[in-house]
Write a protein that holds these residues in place. Structure first.
Motif, short mmCIF file in Angstrom:
data_model
loop_
_atom_site.label_atom_id
_atom_site.label_comp_id
_atom_site.label_asym_id
_atom_site.label_seq_id
_atom_site.Cartn_x
_atom_site.Cartn_y
_atom_site.Cartn_z
N ALA A 44 0.84 -1.21 0.00
CA ALA A 44 0.00 0.00 0.00
C ALA A 44 0.87 1.25 0.00
O ALA A 44 0.61 2.21 -0.75
CB ALA A 44 -0.93 -0.02 1.21
N PHE A 45 1.91 1.26 0.83
CA PHE A 45 2.84 2.39 0.85
C PHE A 45 3.57 2.51 -0.49
O PHE A 45 3.72 3.60 -1.04
CB PHE A 45 3.86 2.24 1.98
N GLN A 81 -3.10 -5.81 -12.46
CA GLN A 81 -1.64 -5.66 -12.45
C GLN A 81 -1.09 -5.19 -11.12
O GLN A 81 0.03 -5.53 -10.76
CB GLN A 81 -1.21 -4.69 -13.55
N THR A 82 -1.87 -4.40 -10.40
CA THR A 82 -1.36 -3.87 -9.13
C THR A 82 -1.96 -4.60 -7.93
O THR A 82 -1.24 -5.19 -7.13
CB THR A 82 -1.62 -2.35 -9.04
N THR A 83 -3.30 -4.60 -7.81
CA THR A 83 -3.92 -5.21 -6.63
C THR A 83 -3.67 -6.72 -6.59
O THR A 83 -3.12 -7.23 -5.60
CB THR A 83 -5.43 -4.94 -6.61
N LEU A 88 -0.87 -10.91 -3.93
CA LEU A 88 -0.49 -12.33 -3.95
C LEU A 88 1.01 -12.51 -3.76
O LEU A 88 1.46 -13.36 -2.98
CB LEU A 88 -0.94 -12.98 -5.26
N VAL A 89 1.80 -11.73 -4.51
CA VAL A 89 3.26 -11.87 -4.43
C VAL A 89 3.78 -11.53 -3.05
O VAL A 89 4.60 -12.27 -2.48
CB VAL A 89 3.94 -11.00 -5.51
N PHE A 194 -3.16 4.21 -9.26
CA PHE A 194 -4.04 4.83 -8.27
C PHE A 194 -5.18 3.87 -7.90
O PHE A 194 -5.43 3.61 -6.72
CB PHE A 194 -4.61 6.14 -8.82
N PHE A 195 -5.86 3.33 -8.91
CA PHE A 195 -6.97 2.42 -8.65
C PHE A 195 -6.47 1.13 -7.97
O PHE A 195 -7.10 0.60 -7.06
CB PHE A 195 -7.70 2.08 -9.94
N GLY A 196 -5.32 0.63 -8.44
CA GLY A 196 -4.78 -0.60 -7.87
C GLY A 196 -4.36 -0.44 -6.42
O GLY A 196 -4.52 -1.35 -5.60
#
Length: 297
Positions: A44-45, A81-83, A88-89, A194-196
């Motif tokens: 998140a950061f 791609q982001t969330t 998971l990773v 931003f959305f992710g």
């Protein structure tokens, strides 16, 4: 004209090298960051920092936001791609070594290539197919063909999560090409990140609320490096690359990331460099060379 094309190719190759180095080094920081905060909190950061950086750049350059009809597509890309990829990773990194994790995630070129044939109508030349196969063999040689034998359930579970993340990344690559490749790469990268990051922040709040967070020189450096360089800069460059060249060539280049990740992990984290790692690295490099020197690119 030929000189211009050669110049453009050189720029793309340089960008590929830069982002694979950044992503390779970032794996070490992502793993070590878990000593200071939870995996979702760090992500998140990281992506919050990346999103703010890119939105500031978009504002300073007066690029503006993309038209509203594209926002739903950017939400999908940000989610995939982001969330999805990085929740998971980062969770899997609690059980799986940084080097091995990077190898598994970069099975992505295989999934992207298969999807590109099906949904983008791309054709894989014999040279590119050979290069892809050699590179994937190199990945499995690094991980070990017996990677699921004698492993604990937690490690196997973590490995499977990373493979799912690789497939999600591949789907996002195809989705980008089909729906938003005409937009500015800065716009795409800023908005999807931003959305992710909203999704990752929600995951952190739900699962890690109240857990300790340590801010010191190291943890702040990890957030800034991965957020500004390995996320904001690298993903903008990535969207530029996949908008300019075919999906197979672009994604095969990312097979360099595990080599850099393993090298940095060995130097900085003391993870072992085995004969399998060295052999697999040689195969990956050979695969990239085979795929990229084909005359019918």
């Amino acid at each position: 004209m030929t000189v211009m094309k050669q110049s453009n190719k050189l720029i793309i190759y340089i960008l590929m090298l830069v982002i694979t180095l950044l992503w390779g080094y970032a794996w070490v920081l992502m793993k070590d960051a878990l000593t200071y905060m939870g995996p979702f909190t760090f992500s998140a950061f990281r992506f919050g920092t990346g999103a703010v950086t890119l939105l500031l750049v978009v504002w300073i350059l007066r690029i503006g936001f993309p038209p509203r009809q594209y926002w739903k597509h950017l939400v999908v890309i940000g989610f995939l791609q982001t969330t999805v990829v990085f929740t998971l990773v980062m969770y899997a990194l609690e059980f799986v070594d940084a080097g091995q994790s990077s190898v598994l995630l970069y099975s992505m070129p295989m999934w992207s290539s298969l999807l590109a044939v099906q949904f983008l109508g791309e054709k894989i030349t014999p040279a590119k197919l050979t290069g892809l196969i050699v590179g994937i063999i190199g990945l499995f040689t690094i991980v070990g063909w017996d990677m699921w034998i004698g492993q604990s359930f937690e490690v196997i579970f973590g490995q499977l999560l990373i493979i799912i993340a690789a497939i999600a990344w591949a789907i996002s690559n195809i989705y980008y090409r089909r729906h938003v490749s005409g937009l500015s790469q800065l716009q795409v990268s800023a908005m999807q990140m931003f959305f992710g990051s909203i999704g990752i922040t929600l995951a952190a709040l739900i699962t890690e609320w109240g857990e300790p967070i340590v801010f010191n020189a190291a943890s702040i450096y990890y957030v800034l490096f991965t957020g500004v360089l390995a996320s904001a800069l690298a993903f903008t460059a990535w969207f530029f690359i996949i908008s300019k060249i075919d999906m197979v060539t672009a994604t095969i280049s990312t097979l360099l990331v595990p080599i850099f990740g393993l090298t940095f992990s060995s130097i900085l984290l003391g993870e072992q460099m085995t004969i399998g790692v060295l052999t697999g690295s040689a195969l990956i490099i050979s695969g990239i060379v085979i795929a990229t020197i084909s005359k019918k690119g």
